[in-house]
Structures are given as structure tokens and as C-alpha cells.
Design an enzyme around this catalytic site. Structure first.
Site, PDB file in Angstrom:
ATOM      1  N   GLY A 139       0.830  -1.195   0.000  1.00  0.00           N
ATOM      2  CA  GLY A 139       0.000   0.000   0.000  1.00  0.00           C
ATOM      3  C   GLY A 139       0.863   1.243   0.000  1.00  0.00           C
TER       4      GLY A 139
ATOM      5  CG  HIS B 197       0.554   6.838   5.368  1.00  0.00           C
ATOM      6  ND1 HIS B 197       1.713   7.229   5.997  1.00  0.00           N
ATOM      7  CD2 HIS B 197       0.688   5.505   5.147  1.00  0.00           C
ATOM      8  CE1 HIS B 197       2.509   6.178   6.146  1.00  0.00           C
ATOM      9  NE2 HIS B 197       1.912   5.115   5.644  1.00  0.00           N
TER      10      HIS B 197
ATOM     11  CG  HIS C 192      -0.642   1.384   7.348  1.00  0.00           C
ATOM     12  ND1 HIS C 192       0.305   0.828   8.186  1.00  0.00           N
ATOM     13  CD2 HIS C 192       0.044   2.182   6.489  1.00  0.00           C
ATOM     14  CE1 HIS C 192       1.507   1.291   7.855  1.00  0.00           C
ATOM     15  NE2 HIS C 192       1.379   2.111   6.820  1.00  0.00           N
ATOM     16  CD  GLU C 193      -1.078   2.510   2.761  1.00  0.00           C
ATOM     17  OE1 GLU C 193      -0.575   3.643   2.628  1.00  0.00           O
ATOM     18  OE2 GLU C 193      -0.410   1.504   3.053  1.00  0.00           O
TER      19      GLU C 193
ATOM     20  CB  CYS D 106       5.143   1.944   7.184  1.00  0.00           C
ATOM     21  SG  CYS D 106       4.727   3.476   6.350  1.00  0.00           S
ATOM     22  CG  LEU D 107       6.550   0.833   1.107  1.00  0.00           C
ATOM     23  CD1 LEU D 107       5.986   1.154  -0.265  1.00  0.00           C
ATOM     24  CD2 LEU D 107       7.673  -0.192   1.006  1.00  0.00           C
TER      25      LEU D 107
ATOM     26  CD  GLN E 199       3.391   5.776   2.586  1.00  0.00           C
ATOM     27  OE1 GLN E 199       2.393   5.282   2.073  1.00  0.00           O
ATOM     28  NE2 GLN E 199       4.366   5.035   3.096  1.00  0.00           N
TER      29      GLN E 199
END
Ligand code: NI
Length: 166
Positions: free
Chosen positions: A46, A138, A134-135, A92-93, A51
């Protein structure tokens, strides 16, 4: 298509609250395609526009094992259904090489616009439910590490700063 740079914790830009998208345009479709390419390349499951330093409410997700089921959600809104919580090991990226357990509502409904601006509703479960929440976090300037103790977060912050200097 283009690979985008992913911001890393504790970059303050990750704390920006993203703005709703008024009308879905070719620019947003291009952004979604670039974000999908970046997510598959990373690799991750994701990615939120926040991000990649674009502060508009757009996320991309693919939790399929074949990596062939891309999902684009624009202006996603989550409704929690019931009180059941579930713990999941998240990564997470924007927080490289770190995983930890986060507890979130197990059952949610998500409404969003697709890449053509058409509204749709899903009731994701398991990994997809975790990933969508989660996204969306962000887009609100929130990271999964915010759910951890401040001691853990502090340790992680120094570790990643060291890594970013290296
Ligand atoms: Ni993330």
C-alpha cells in the site's frame, strides 16, 4: 510511468493532512499509476499520496499474492463496524526495516471514488482492512509508529536518522 521518491520517518512532510480531491482528473490517474509502480517496485502492499509528498487524498493498495489486483481509492472514508479489534504485524515503506504490532478495528466499511471518479463501497477484511486503515492514517498525517510507546518511537527515530545520514 515514473518511480517516485518515498518520504521516510521522521520527515515532517509525512505529518501533512491531505486535501480532498474535488474532481478526478488525468493528473490523478497518472499519480495513481506512478504510485502503483513505486509500490510494486519497493515492494509494498500500500502507498498513500502523502508518502510521495503529494498532499491529496489518494491511496493505492494491492494485497493479492499475485500482485495483479491494484486498488485505487480517492477520498476514502472509513466507518468502523462493531467493537472487535484485531492485532496485526505492520510495516510501512516510510519506516524501512521495522515491523510492530498494531491493534485496529477488525470490521470496517470503506467508501471511496475509483480512478474515474465513480463512488464505490467495500467491506474489506483481514489484511485489506488493516492496509486501508493504515493508508488512510497517512492521509491524516498519522503513522503506524504513533500507536507504539513513545520510548519505542524515540529509539526508532534515532535509528532511522542514523540510517539516513549513512
Ligand atoms: Ni505506511
Amino acid at each position: 510511468m515514473a518511480l517516485l521518491e518515498i518520504l521516510e520517518f521522521p520527515d515532517p512532510r509525512l505529518r501533512t493532512k491531505a486535501k480532498p480531491i474535488g474532481s478526478v482528473s488525468d493528473r490523478h490517474r497518472q499519480l495513481a499509476d506512478d504510485m502503483l509502480e513505486t509500490m510494486y517496485d519497493a515492494p509494498g502492499i500500500g502507498l498513500a499520496a502523502t508518502q510521495v509528498d503529494v498532499h491529496e487524498r489518494l491511496i493505492v493498495i494491492d494485497v493479492s499474492s499475485e500482485r495483479n489486483d491494484p486498488l485505487v481509492l480517492i477520498n476514502p472514508e472509513v466507518t468502523v463496524l462493531g467493537h472487535e479489534m484485531r492485532s496485526y504485524e505492520e510495516g510501512c515503506l516510510s519506516v524501512p526495516e521495522y515491523q510492530d504490532t498494531v491493534k485496529r478495528p477488525a470490521n470496517v466499511q470503506v467508501s471511496a471514488l475509483d480512478r474515474h471518479g465513480k463512488p464505490f463501497v467495500i467491506q474489506p477484511d483481514e489484511l485489506l482492512a488493516v492496509c486501508v486503515q493504515h493508508e488512510i492514517d497517512h492521509l491524516n498525517g498519522k503513522l503506524f509508529v504513533d500507536y507504539l510507546s513513545s520510548l519505542k518511537r524515540q529509539r526508532l527515530r534515532s535509528k532511522l536518522k542514523k540510517r539516513q545520514r549513512a
